[in-house]
Design a protein around this motif. Sequence first.
Motif, short mmCIF file in Angstrom:
data_model
loop_
_atom_site.label_atom_id
_atom_site.label_comp_id
_atom_site.label_asym_id
_atom_site.label_seq_id
_atom_site.Cartn_x
_atom_site.Cartn_y
_atom_site.Cartn_z
N ARG A 27 0.85 -1.19 0.00
CA ARG A 27 0.00 0.00 0.00
C ARG A 27 0.89 1.24 0.00
O ARG A 27 1.53 1.56 1.00
CB ARG A 27 -0.92 -0.03 1.23
N TRP A 28 0.91 1.95 -1.15
CA TRP A 28 1.78 3.10 -1.37
C TRP A 28 0.92 4.36 -1.32
O TRP A 28 0.19 4.66 -2.27
CB TRP A 28 2.47 3.00 -2.72
N LEU A 29 1.01 5.11 -0.25
CA LEU A 29 0.22 6.32 -0.06
C LEU A 29 0.96 7.53 -0.63
O LEU A 29 2.08 7.83 -0.20
CB LEU A 29 -0.08 6.54 1.42
N PHE A 30 0.34 8.25 -1.55
CA PHE A 30 0.91 9.46 -2.15
C PHE A 30 0.42 10.68 -1.39
O PHE A 30 -0.79 10.83 -1.14
CB PHE A 30 0.53 9.56 -3.62
N VAL A 31 1.36 11.57 -1.02
CA VAL A 31 1.03 12.75 -0.23
C VAL A 31 1.82 13.96 -0.73
O VAL A 31 2.88 13.81 -1.34
CB VAL A 31 1.35 12.54 1.27
N PRO A 32 1.32 15.17 -0.47
CA PRO A 32 2.12 16.36 -0.75
C PRO A 32 3.26 16.49 0.25
O PRO A 32 3.13 16.09 1.41
CB PRO A 32 1.11 17.50 -0.60
N GLY A 33 4.37 17.05 -0.20
CA GLY A 33 5.53 17.13 0.67
C GLY A 33 5.64 18.40 1.48
O GLY A 33 6.52 18.50 2.34
N ASP A 34 4.76 19.37 1.22
CA ASP A 34 4.86 20.66 1.92
C ASP A 34 3.80 20.82 2.99
O ASP A 34 3.67 21.92 3.56
CB ASP A 34 4.74 21.81 0.91
N ASP A 35 3.05 19.78 3.28
CA ASP A 35 1.97 19.84 4.27
C ASP A 35 2.39 19.00 5.48
O ASP A 35 2.25 17.77 5.48
CB ASP A 35 0.68 19.30 3.65
N ALA A 36 2.88 19.65 6.52
CA ALA A 36 3.42 18.94 7.68
C ALA A 36 2.37 18.07 8.36
O ALA A 36 2.67 16.95 8.81
CB ALA A 36 4.00 19.94 8.68
N ALA A 37 1.13 18.56 8.42
CA ALA A 37 0.08 17.79 9.09
C ALA A 37 -0.23 16.50 8.33
O ALA A 37 -0.41 15.44 8.94
CB ALA A 37 -1.18 18.65 9.23
N ARG A 38 -0.28 16.59 7.01
CA ARG A 38 -0.57 15.39 6.22
C ARG A 38 0.60 14.41 6.25
O ARG A 38 0.40 13.19 6.24
CB ARG A 38 -0.95 15.77 4.80
N LEU A 39 1.82 14.91 6.28
CA LEU A 39 2.97 14.03 6.40
C LEU A 39 2.94 13.28 7.73
O LEU A 39 3.19 12.07 7.79
CB LEU A 39 4.26 14.83 6.28
N GLN A 40 2.63 13.98 8.80
CA GLN A 40 2.56 13.34 10.12
C GLN A 40 1.44 12.30 10.14
O GLN A 40 1.62 11.20 10.66
CB GLN A 40 2.32 14.40 11.20
N ALA A 41 0.28 12.65 9.59
CA ALA A 41 -0.84 11.72 9.56
C ALA A 41 -0.50 10.48 8.73
O ALA A 41 -0.90 9.36 9.05
CB ALA A 41 -2.08 12.41 9.01
N ALA A 42 0.26 10.69 7.66
CA ALA A 42 0.62 9.56 6.80
C ALA A 42 1.45 8.52 7.55
O ALA A 42 1.32 7.32 7.31
CB ALA A 42 1.39 10.07 5.58
N LEU A 43 2.30 8.99 8.47
CA LEU A 43 3.17 8.07 9.21
C LEU A 43 2.37 7.08 10.05
O LEU A 43 2.84 5.96 10.31
CB LEU A 43 4.12 8.86 10.09
N THR A 44 1.19 7.46 10.47
CA THR A 44 0.36 6.58 11.32
C THR A 44 -0.89 6.11 10.58
O THR A 44 -1.84 5.66 11.21
CB THR A 44 -0.02 7.30 12.61
#
Length: 266
Positions: free
Chosen positions: A12-29
């Motif tokens: 499962r490969w989740l694609f996210v924007p790299g400039d959104d700190a909140a979405r990056l943090q949420a992606a980790l969990t």
Amino acid sequence: MTTAMDHKLPQRWLFVPGDDAARLQAALTSGADAIVVDLEEFTPAAGRKLAISRFADFARRARDLKVWPAVRLNLLEHGGRDELAELISTTLGDPTGTPAAIFLPAVEQRAQLAALDDALAEQEALHGLPRGSLKSVATLESQAGLLAAEELLAAGDDTPRLLGALIGTGDLATDLGLMHDQPAAITEMLKPWRQRLAQACKTHRRLAIDGPWRWKHGLGTDQHWANQQGLQARCVIYPEQLEALYDLMPARGADPMPVDSTAPQI
């Protein structure tokens, strides 16, 4: 540190924007097996330098959680080469800050993958990284790219770092002239192209990453079909789909590639 081949390749490969700190943090969990910071499509041009500056720290945090940190560049000739150089330079030679996989968009010619391989080799040498430790994934998202899948994915000395391929179903649908508000029609029209990717990856022992499901309903039926075709992994753009995919995707067996001592570190 163990290598990627000591583990199953991500499903499962989740694609996210790299400039959104909140979405990056949420992606980790989120439950994703791999998180792809998408500089090409998801990150606006104005936010790319910020995304690149944050990536090494993000990669280390992802590895601590046994998640693959990955990145999708722009085309090398459209800024991707500079993005790659900046990404690797921020690691200061620490391999834990590097991407476990580097996606190249809009691949239609083998020369594009060979050029990326050369660029990866150059960065390994410049920063003292193990030779072959930086890996690539081709994004095939046009009729031309999918028609050339057998040639693109075949083993060769010019692309030793190639792990597999992602089918970019959104751009492929546009290339085919399909209407994006007709999921049933799009799904049926894309099936032969998805099968083509699955077969080429099986033949050449590459990881086949299926495109995202962009609608609210129908994921279960579509994933069941994808499983039957041998599409071993899936791109996800909606984190809420990850939990469902844990139940819908079969457990992976042995990976379709030989053991490689320079595989990405996690």
